[in-house]
Design a protein around this motif. Structure first.
Motif, PDB file in Angstrom:
ATOM      1  N   VAL A   1      21.967  86.683  40.482  1.00  0.00           N
ATOM      2  CA  VAL A   1      21.067  87.544  39.714  1.00  0.00           C
ATOM      3  C   VAL A   1      21.214  87.288  38.213  1.00  0.00           C
ATOM      4  CG1 VAL A   1      20.429  89.931  39.196  1.00  0.00           C
ATOM      5  CG2 VAL A   1      21.122  89.316  41.522  1.00  0.00           C
ATOM      6  N   ASP A   2      22.464  87.301  37.718  1.00  0.00           N
ATOM      7  CA  ASP A   2      22.687  87.162  36.274  1.00  0.00           C
ATOM      8  C   ASP A   2      22.528  85.716  35.787  1.00  0.00           C
ATOM      9  OD1 ASP A   2      23.650  89.665  37.022  1.00  0.00           O
ATOM     10  OD2 ASP A   2      25.063  89.755  35.366  1.00  0.00           O
ATOM     11  N   LYS A   3      22.943  84.768  36.625  1.00  0.00           N
ATOM     12  CA  LYS A   3      22.976  83.374  36.190  1.00  0.00           C
ATOM     13  C   LYS A   3      21.865  82.522  36.807  1.00  0.00           C
ATOM     14  CE  LYS A   3      26.674  83.858  33.687  1.00  0.00           C
ATOM     15  NZ  LYS A   3      26.674  83.578  32.242  1.00  0.00           N
ATOM     16  N   GLY A   4      21.129  83.069  37.759  1.00  0.00           N
ATOM     17  CA  GLY A   4      20.032  82.326  38.387  1.00  0.00           C
ATOM     18  C   GLY A   4      20.490  81.130  39.204  1.00  0.00           C
ATOM     19  N   GLU A   5      21.700  81.234  39.795  1.00  0.00           N
ATOM     20  CA  GLU A   5      22.252  80.103  40.544  1.00  0.00           C
ATOM     21  C   GLU A   5      22.030  80.246  42.042  1.00  0.00           C
ATOM     22  OE1 GLU A   5      25.855  78.855  37.471  1.00  0.00           O
ATOM     23  OE2 GLU A   5      26.374  79.687  39.424  1.00  0.00           O
ATOM     24  N   LYS A   6      22.067  79.084  42.727  1.00  0.00           N
ATOM     25  CA  LYS A   6      22.013  79.074  44.193  1.00  0.00           C
ATOM     26  C   LYS A   6      23.422  79.324  44.707  1.00  0.00           C
ATOM     27  CE  LYS A   6      18.352  75.766  45.348  1.00  0.00           C
ATOM     28  NZ  LYS A   6      18.104  74.483  46.030  1.00  0.00           N
ATOM     29  N   VAL A   7      23.609  80.424  45.442  1.00  0.00           N
ATOM     30  CA  VAL A   7      24.948  80.796  45.912  1.00  0.00           C
ATOM     31  C   VAL A   7      24.971  80.788  47.441  1.00  0.00           C
ATOM     32  CG1 VAL A   7      26.775  82.531  45.831  1.00  0.00           C
ATOM     33  CG2 VAL A   7      25.233  82.268  43.873  1.00  0.00           C
ATOM     34  N   LEU A   8      25.969  80.127  47.997  1.00  0.00           N
ATOM     35  CA  LEU A   8      26.168  80.124  49.444  1.00  0.00           C
ATOM     36  C   LEU A   8      27.421  80.938  49.757  1.00  0.00           C
ATOM     37  CD1 LEU A   8      25.409  79.074  52.268  1.00  0.00           C
ATOM     38  CD2 LEU A   8      26.764  77.032  51.797  1.00  0.00           C
ATOM     39  N   VAL A   9      27.271  81.986  50.558  1.00  0.00           N
ATOM     40  CA  VAL A   9      28.392  82.849  50.928  1.00  0.00           C
ATOM     41  C   VAL A   9      28.817  82.531  52.357  1.00  0.00           C
ATOM     42  CG1 VAL A   9      29.171  85.239  51.225  1.00  0.00           C
ATOM     43  CG2 VAL A   9      27.554  84.677  49.395  1.00  0.00           C
ATOM     44  N   LEU A  10      30.096  82.206  52.525  1.00  0.00           N
ATOM     45  CA  LEU A  10      30.648  81.910  53.842  1.00  0.00           C
ATOM     46  C   LEU A  10      31.587  83.042  54.246  1.00  0.00           C
ATOM     47  CD1 LEU A  10      31.591  78.154  53.213  1.00  0.00           C
ATOM     48  CD2 LEU A  10      29.454  79.046  54.138  1.00  0.00           C
ATOM     49  N   LEU A  11      31.290  83.725  55.340  1.00  0.00           N
ATOM     50  CA  LEU A  11      32.120  84.838  55.799  1.00  0.00           C
ATOM     51  C   LEU A  11      32.742  84.485  57.138  1.00  0.00           C
ATOM     52  CD1 LEU A  11      29.688  87.818  54.979  1.00  0.00           C
ATOM     53  CD2 LEU A  11      31.637  87.027  53.620  1.00  0.00           C
ATOM     54  N   THR A  12      34.046  84.573  57.245  1.00  0.00           N
ATOM     55  CA  THR A  12      34.739  84.254  58.484  1.00  0.00           C
ATOM     56  C   THR A  12      35.982  85.135  58.612  1.00  0.00           C
ATOM     57  OG1 THR A  12      35.917  82.493  59.698  1.00  0.00           O
ATOM     58  CG2 THR A  12      35.923  82.314  57.312  1.00  0.00           C
TER      59      THR A  12
ATOM     60  N   LYS B   1      24.519  71.585  48.966  1.00  0.00           N
ATOM     61  CA  LYS B   1      23.975  71.434  47.608  1.00  0.00           C
ATOM     62  C   LYS B   1      23.712  72.828  47.043  1.00  0.00           C
ATOM     63  CE  LYS B   1      23.720  66.881  47.592  1.00  0.00           C
ATOM     64  NZ  LYS B   1      24.714  66.600  48.595  1.00  0.00           N
ATOM     65  N   ALA B   2      24.782  73.494  46.629  1.00  0.00           N
ATOM     66  CA  ALA B   2      24.672  74.839  46.059  1.00  0.00           C
ATOM     67  C   ALA B   2      25.466  74.882  44.759  1.00  0.00           C
ATOM     68  CB  ALA B   2      25.209  75.882  47.042  1.00  0.00           C
ATOM     69  N   ASP B   3      25.076  75.803  43.860  1.00  0.00           N
ATOM     70  CA  ASP B   3      25.776  75.913  42.575  1.00  0.00           C
ATOM     71  C   ASP B   3      27.149  76.560  42.736  1.00  0.00           C
ATOM     72  OD1 ASP B   3      23.589  74.870  41.029  1.00  0.00           O
ATOM     73  OD2 ASP B   3      22.579  76.782  41.334  1.00  0.00           O
ATOM     74  N   LYS B   4      27.222  77.565  43.605  1.00  0.00           N
ATOM     75  CA  LYS B   4      28.487  78.262  43.846  1.00  0.00           C
ATOM     76  C   LYS B   4      28.658  78.509  45.336  1.00  0.00           C
ATOM     77  CE  LYS B   4      30.071  79.041  39.585  1.00  0.00           C
ATOM     78  NZ  LYS B   4      29.148  78.108  38.927  1.00  0.00           N
ATOM     79  N   ILE B   5      29.902  78.407  45.782  1.00  0.00           N
ATOM     80  CA  ILE B   5      30.267  78.749  47.164  1.00  0.00           C
ATOM     81  C   ILE B   5      31.235  79.919  47.084  1.00  0.00           C
ATOM     82  CG2 ILE B   5      31.249  77.932  49.338  1.00  0.00           C
ATOM     83  CD1 ILE B   5      28.941  76.198  48.604  1.00  0.00           C
ATOM     84  N   ILE B   6      30.932  80.999  47.799  1.00  0.00           N
ATOM     85  CA  ILE B   6      31.837  82.154  47.841  1.00  0.00           C
ATOM     86  C   ILE B   6      32.394  82.250  49.259  1.00  0.00           C
ATOM     87  CG2 ILE B   6      32.125  84.602  47.325  1.00  0.00           C
ATOM     88  CD1 ILE B   6      30.847  83.351  44.954  1.00  0.00           C
ATOM     89  N   LEU B   7      33.706  82.176  49.384  1.00  0.00           N
ATOM     90  CA  LEU B   7      34.346  82.291  50.697  1.00  0.00           C
ATOM     91  C   LEU B   7      34.931  83.691  50.857  1.00  0.00           C
ATOM     92  CD1 LEU B   7      35.612  81.112  53.342  1.00  0.00           C
ATOM     93  CD2 LEU B   7      37.600  80.487  51.945  1.00  0.00           C
TER      94      LEU B   7
ATOM     95  N   SER C   1      19.623  82.609  44.272  1.00  0.00           N
ATOM     96  CA  SER C   1      19.540  82.980  45.688  1.00  0.00           C
ATOM     97  C   SER C   1      20.924  83.226  46.253  1.00  0.00           C
ATOM     98  CB  SER C   1      18.852  81.867  46.501  1.00  0.00           C
ATOM     99  OG  SER C   1      19.609  80.671  46.435  1.00  0.00           O
ATOM    100  N   ILE C   2      20.969  84.063  47.283  1.00  0.00           N
ATOM    101  CA  ILE C   2      22.196  84.283  48.053  1.00  0.00           C
ATOM    102  C   ILE C   2      21.889  83.926  49.494  1.00  0.00           C
ATOM    103  CG2 ILE C   2      23.879  85.966  48.890  1.00  0.00           C
ATOM    104  CD1 ILE C   2      23.370  87.586  46.340  1.00  0.00           C
ATOM    105  N   THR C   3      22.588  82.941  50.010  1.00  0.00           N
ATOM    106  CA  THR C   3      22.449  82.527  51.399  1.00  0.00           C
ATOM    107  C   THR C   3      23.763  82.831  52.100  1.00  0.00           C
ATOM    108  OG1 THR C   3      21.029  80.726  50.648  1.00  0.00           O
ATOM    109  CG2 THR C   3      21.827  80.609  52.924  1.00  0.00           C
ATOM    110  N   ILE C   4      23.685  83.453  53.267  1.00  0.00           N
ATOM    111  CA  ILE C   4      24.911  83.885  53.963  1.00  0.00           C
ATOM    112  C   ILE C   4      25.049  83.158  55.294  1.00  0.00           C
ATOM    113  CG2 ILE C   4      26.125  85.854  55.011  1.00  0.00           C
ATOM    114  CD1 ILE C   4      24.617  87.670  53.030  1.00  0.00           C
ATOM    115  N   ILE C   5      26.186  82.494  55.477  1.00  0.00           N
ATOM    116  CA  ILE C   5      26.551  81.946  56.793  1.00  0.00           C
ATOM    117  C   ILE C   5      27.806  82.687  57.229  1.00  0.00           C
ATOM    118  CG2 ILE C   5      27.199  79.909  58.121  1.00  0.00           C
ATOM    119  CD1 ILE C   5      25.849  78.168  56.090  1.00  0.00           C
ATOM    120  N   ALA C   6      27.730  83.346  58.371  1.00  0.00           N
ATOM    121  CA  ALA C   6      28.845  84.189  58.810  1.00  0.00           C
ATOM    122  C   ALA C   6      29.275  83.820  60.226  1.00  0.00           C
ATOM    123  CB  ALA C   6      28.431  85.662  58.752  1.00  0.00           C
TER     124      ALA C   6
END
Length: 315
Positions: free
Chosen positions: A228-239, A166-172, A287-292
């Motif tokens: 930061v600019d948009k105030g969205e919940k962002v989940l970053v997935l690094l693999t 449940k996040a606004d954006k997912i960054i892979l 927020s920025i949440t990182i799962i790596a």
């Protein structure tokens, strides 16, 4: 050295290794991009007038009289809402042959958020995966390591988390993905109709390994725009962060730096920390949440990469 249209062109390279070149140059900044014999490179070391550049595609075919042109700026990513739904390479260029991005060009790899401006992480990110939600609950603003055996289907799990979270954006941020894994991510996201909230930066096994060093910074620059600019919940997935660290080792070894534990560079802790410490819960609700993912060689949790990762993420 000659000057063409107010741009210095250097034609004398003093030293060439498999991944780097060294020459005498002035007025050059750290992390600045350059073109060496037509290949993209980046400044990694400055000692007086001696400048060392890492050549992303390797130095094969580069001669001591190859032309070197400095671009005058470090790598940048153009940020806008149009990032969503797109796949990019390590340089932030569209992979699917679509239009180039418009938007504000921002330097990648900037500083982390001042701890004074952070809020205590407390909001759940539900994934719908019982093993995660019940036993290893993800909270916004966390940095979470995901230790996996190379033979485990960790990319399938990451794709599952991306679709369910449940996040606004997912960054892979994909580093050293096989073409199969890349196509898997692409098809899963497209079939689920979730592309409008997913941004992907991908380096495959067919691309030069050194390009992997740009991927986390590209992914996190996009994440900072939305958080930061948009105030969205962002989940970053690094693999996979092990392949990122291997690329660090390639460059440091080619620069004749004395390796530390497990042939890794002595700067490994700092190199990993500057990525993981981008995780943040901001006062504006973003927020920025990182799962790596960190793959383990032979299940060895004591290797320098998982060892340092565990310290940084308290994992």
């Amino acid at each position: 050295m000659t000057t063409r249209a107010f741009q210095k062109i250097y034609t004398k390279i003093d030293n060439i290794t498999k991944a780097t070149v060294t020459l005498r140059a002035s007025g050059v900044g750290n992390d600045e991009l350059a073109t060496v014999g037509g290949k993209l490179a980046q400044v990694v070391k400055i000692m007086g007038e001696n400048v060392t550049l890492q050549v992303f595609a390797g130095t094969e075919g580069i001669a001591t009289d190859s032309e070197v042109v400095f671009h005058g700026e470090p790598p940048k990513l153009r940020v806008s809402d149009n990032l969503a739904g797109r796949f990019f390479n390590a340089y932030g260029e569209p992979l699917e042959g679509g239009e180039a991005l418009d938007g504000e060009a921002r330097e990648i790899g900037g500083p982390t958020v001042n701890p004074f401006r952070r809020r205590q992480p407390s909001e759940l990110i539900a994934t719908g995966i019982a093993g995660i939600d019940l036993n290893n609950t993800i909270v916004t603003g966390q940095k979470i390591p995901f230790f996996a055996d190379p033979d485990q289907p960790y990319n399938a799990v990451m794709a599952n988390v991306a679709l369910r979270a449940k996040a606004d954006k997912i960054i892979l941020g994909g580093m050293g993905l096989t073409n199969d894994d890349f196509l898997y991510f692409k098809q899963v996201f497209e079939n689920a109709g979730a592309l409008d909230r997913i941004v992907s930066f991908v380096n495959t096994t067919e691309n030069p390994p050194v390009e992997r060093l740009l991927v986390p910074d590209m992914a996190l620059t996009a994440a900072e725009y939305f958080a930061v600019d948009k105030g969205e919940k962002v989940l970053v997935l690094l693999t996979d962060m092990t392949l990122y660290a291997d690329a660090l080792a390639i460059v440091s070894n080619r620069m004749d730096q004395i390796p530390s534990k497990d042939s890794m560079p002595g700067s490994l802790y700092s190199d990993l920390a500057k990525i993981y410490e981008k995780a943040v819960q901001l006062p504006n609700g973003g927020s920025i949440t990182i799962i790596a993912v960190t793959t383990l060689s032979g299940g060895d949790i004591t290797h320098a990469i998982p060892d340092n990762t565990g310290y940084i993420t308290e994992g």
